[in-house]
Structures are given as structure tokens and as C-alpha cells.
Design a protein around this motif. Structure first.
Motif, PDB file in Angstrom:
ATOM      1  N   MET A 117     -44.054  30.700 -12.955  1.00  0.00           N
ATOM      2  CA  MET A 117     -43.396  29.846 -11.968  1.00  0.00           C
ATOM      3  C   MET A 117     -43.466  30.453 -10.570  1.00  0.00           C
ATOM      4  O   MET A 117     -43.349  29.742  -9.573  1.00  0.00           O
ATOM      5  N   ASP A 118     -43.659  31.778 -10.486  1.00  0.00           N
ATOM      6  CA  ASP A 118     -43.752  32.448  -9.188  1.00  0.00           C
ATOM      7  C   ASP A 118     -45.146  32.373  -8.584  1.00  0.00           C
ATOM      8  O   ASP A 118     -45.337  32.743  -7.420  1.00  0.00           O
ATOM      9  N   THR A 119     -46.129  31.921  -9.357  1.00  0.00           N
ATOM     10  CA  THR A 119     -47.512  31.908  -8.870  1.00  0.00           C
ATOM     11  C   THR A 119     -47.635  31.044  -7.626  1.00  0.00           C
ATOM     12  O   THR A 119     -47.190  29.892  -7.586  1.00  0.00           O
ATOM     13  N   VAL A 120     -48.233  31.609  -6.587  1.00  0.00           N
ATOM     14  CA  VAL A 120     -48.407  30.893  -5.317  1.00  0.00           C
ATOM     15  C   VAL A 120     -49.594  29.954  -5.430  1.00  0.00           C
ATOM     16  O   VAL A 120     -50.664  30.332  -5.926  1.00  0.00           O
ATOM     17  N   GLY A 121     -49.432  28.717  -4.995  1.00  0.00           N
ATOM     18  CA  GLY A 121     -50.517  27.745  -5.051  1.00  0.00           C
ATOM     19  C   GLY A 121     -50.035  26.346  -4.743  1.00  0.00           C
ATOM     20  O   GLY A 121     -48.884  26.130  -4.344  1.00  0.00           O
ATOM     21  N   ASP A 122     -50.913  25.399  -4.951  1.00  0.00           N
ATOM     22  CA  ASP A 122     -50.643  24.008  -4.590  1.00  0.00           C
ATOM     23  C   ASP A 122     -49.998  23.275  -5.768  1.00  0.00           C
ATOM     24  O   ASP A 122     -50.622  22.458  -6.441  1.00  0.00           O
ATOM     25  N   TRP A 123     -48.719  23.558  -6.012  1.00  0.00           N
ATOM     26  CA  TRP A 123     -47.977  22.862  -7.055  1.00  0.00           C
ATOM     27  C   TRP A 123     -47.796  21.396  -6.662  1.00  0.00           C
ATOM     28  O   TRP A 123     -47.723  21.060  -5.480  1.00  0.00           O
TER      29      TRP A 123
END
Length: 371
Positions: A117-123
Motif C-alpha cells: 500500500m506504500d508503493t509510490v505510483g499511479d493508483w
């Protein structure tokens, strides 16, 4: 070997094959029914469960929803168990318990189950206006000691930047709210926390902290949003034009200090049948707005309903309210009890709140009861 013995051996072998085959098949269980999550705007793991729970092995997810794809690959349990994102024993010191960059996983809680859930990206981001509600679902009827809603500051880009505490502004909160005051929904209860902002556009994150009432258990939810603007800018930006009246408290302080004068008749002598009192507090403030919290208390006799009036010295306006029917006329805010919290036994209390626009100031407060 007799034919009956051969049949028994054959059947036994087939059963063994079937058992071995079933043991090799991993069928994800349905989501747990306890606890809860933010269902609107959907938190990261609830959104992934909602969109892909019935087709979590579909390879199309990799291109259509890559952030959910990496989360499913990292730990499918984080989606099926979308309501387990909590910590215990934090004692309200959330920033000490959860380091920067780990806010969406609640500090890598549950042995790292939610780290993706902490992964940085285009959610995937939900489209919202400047006025919107954060909907929290509670499947175990815990209720809340409080619910706090934060929004990232203008300029923060969740597509490229890990979330830190310093990126957040507190924009709304509600206090102690038993589950009995929430709305029944889907085998549990849900509650809407109103958020009123001004002039926001583009990508942002909504961060919600739910402090459950049953024990020291804190839940943390990251939701991705895309602000499409809204019509809230005019009422929020008008107060600067009328702030001079708000800056005249030295002249209007007597009315501001009159509540202590008006409350003793309610609290010092034995109140008349059906009497009530109300206490006002500021829950939080931000640029262009504030949250008002009011506690209503019955007198020495039970009451069937109540109405609270708050008269402000300035030009404050009301955006939204909860636990009461709230309206405004000029500088007076009137709140009437909801269907579930009007009847109070002698000395019992209830509370309601609202979001206001303008500069926070202390109103004169009166309470009228019906019997």
C-alpha cells in the motif's frame, strides 16, 4: 485378491488423489466480516478488492490497474483481508508509531502484509469535488472514539512522492460516536464524515484515522482522489471580505462570555422539567473553515427532544452537519435532534457537529427541550 478388495483399494486411491488435488488448490476466502475500511473514496486495498476480487487472476489487471496488480502479487491477503489494517496500543501517538513513507501500511503492520500500500505510483483515483464525504464502514459495530480525515497539501504528487506526516492537513474530524448512531449497511454500520475544502484541483491523497471504541485499536486508510473543483469556493472566500466584523471580538466579547452566564440557570438550580444545556467546542480549524462540536445534556428530568441555537458574532456559515438537522439564518445556527438522539434520560448527554466556513469564533449557545 477378491474383487471387493480391489474395489476398496481403487476407491481409496481415488480419494487420495482427490484430497491431494484439493490440497493443491488455493481458493481465497471471502473478506473477513469484522472491523472496517474506508469505502468511499475507496482506500487502496478496498478499491483493489472491489475492482478485482472476483477476477484477481485476470492478467488484464497488469496493464489496466498496475498498482493493484503489484499489490495482489505482493500479498493477496492484503486485499481479501482488506479490513485488518490497524495497530493496537498506539495510545493516540500515531506519528511516533508510524514512520514517514509507511503511512498507508500503518507502519508495516501485520508482519508487512500491507507493505504494497506504500508503493509510490499511479493508483486509481476517485473523482471528488471540494465538498465530499469520507464513508467509513464498520462491520464489527465498534463505533469510534474519533475519526480524523487529512488531505495532502496543495502541490503534493502521490504518483511520484511517498506520503509523510508533514504532507497532511487535518480537514475534518468527529468525536465519540457509538455504532448505534451510525447508519445500518451491509451487515454492519457506516458513517459519513463531511469534508469541505476550497479551490482544490488535481491529484491528492485522503488519509483517515479511525480510533475504534472497543479498545485501543487504530485503523489507517489511504485513499487516492482527483479533485475536479467544486462550487464551494465562493462561500469559503467571502469571509475575508467580511473579516473586520470577525476581528471585533473586543467589542463583542460580552456576548461571547455570556454563555457562562446563561448556563448557570440550567445547571445551578434544579432545572425545570424538560431543561437542557449545551456546550460548544471547536473540533479543528483550517484556512477558511472550522469544525464545531456541541454536547447536549438533559437536566434533572428526561426529555423527548432538543433544539440548540448558536449565535455567532461574525459571518460564519454552515456547510454540513451530523447527528442533528442543522440550518443557518444570518449569524444563527439552529440544530434539532436526529430521530435517534432526541430522547435523553435525566443528566444524559449526546453530541452533534458541523463544518463551518469563515473564521472560527465562540458563539452564544442556548438549548431548548421538549418533553
Amino acid at each position: 485378491m477378491s474383487s471387493s478388495l480391489r474395489i476398496r483399494i481403487l476407491v481409496s486411491g481415488l480419494v487420495g488423489v482427490v484430497v491431494a488435488t484439493l490440497a493443491a488448490v488455493v481458493i481465497p476466502a471471502g473478506p473477513a466480516s469484522a472491523h472496517g475500511n474506508v469505502t468511499g473514496p475507496a482506500s487502496r486495498n478496498y478499491g483493489c478488492y472491489e475492482r478485482w476480487g472476483s477476477k484477481f487472476q485476470d492478467p488484464a489487471m497488469a496493464t489496466e490497474d498496475p498498482m493493484c496488480w503489484q499489490a495482489w502479487q505482493a500479498n493477496p491477503s492484503a486485499m481479501w483481508n482488506w479490513n485488518g489494517l490497524f495497530r493496537e496500543g498506539v495510545a493516540g501517538n500515531h506519528q511516533a508509531a508510524i514512520p514517514d513513507g509507511q503511512l498507508c501500511s500503518a507502519g508495516r503492520t501485520e508482519s508487512g502484509r500491507y507493505n504494497a500500500m506504500d508503493t509510490v505510483g499511479d493508483w486509481k483515483a476517485a473523482s471528488v469535488g471540494n465538498n465530499f464525504n469520507v464513508r467509513l464502514f464498520d462491520g464489527a459495530l465498534h463505533g469510534a472514539d474519533y475519526i480524523r480525515v487529512y488531505v495532502t497539501k496543495p502541490g503534493f504528487n502521490p504518483v511520484t512522492t511517498a506520503l509523510k506526516w508533514s504532507d497532511l492537513n487535518l480537514v475534518s474530524q468527529i468525536g465519540n460516536t457509538p455504532a448505534a448512531q451510525w447508519q445500518t449497511a451491509n451487515g454492519g454500520v457506516q458513517i459519513d464524515v463531511p469534508v469541505a475544502l476550497s479551490g482544490r484541483t488535481g491529484r491528492a491523497m485522503v488519509y483517515t484515522i479511525w480510533q475504534a471504541s472497543h479498545l485501543d485499536q487504530s485503523y489507517y486508510f489511504c485513499s487516492d482522489v482527483n479533485f475536479s473543483g467544486g462550487s464551494t469556493t465562493p462561500p469559503v472566500t467571502t469571509p475575508p471580505a467580511t473579516t473586520p466584523p470577525v476581528t471585533t471580538p473586543p467589542v463583542t466579547t460580552p456576548p461571547v462570555t455570556t454563555p457562562p452566564v446563561t448556563t448557570p440557570p440550567v445547571t445551578t438550580p434544579p432545572p425545570a422539567t424538560g431543561a437542557c444545556s449545551a456546550t460548544y467546542a471547536v473540533g479543528s480549524t483550517w484556512s477558511g473553515g472550522f469544525q464545531g462540536d456541541v454536547t447536549v445534556k438533559a437536566g434533572t428530568s428526561a426529555i423527548k427532544g432538543w433544539t440548540v441555537k448558536l449565535t455567532y458574532p461574525g459571518s460564519q456559515t454552515v456547510q454540513q452537519g451530523w447527528n442533528a438537522t442543522v440550518s443557518a439564518s444570518g449569524t444563527t445556527v439552529t440544530a434539532a435532534n436526529a430521530s435517534y438522539n432526541g430522547a435523553l434520560s435525566a443528566g444524559a448527554t449526546t453530541n452533534f457537529g458541523f463544518i463551518g466556513s469563515g473564521t472560527s469564533s465562540t458563539p452564544a449557545v442556548t438549548c431548548t427541550a421538549t418533553v
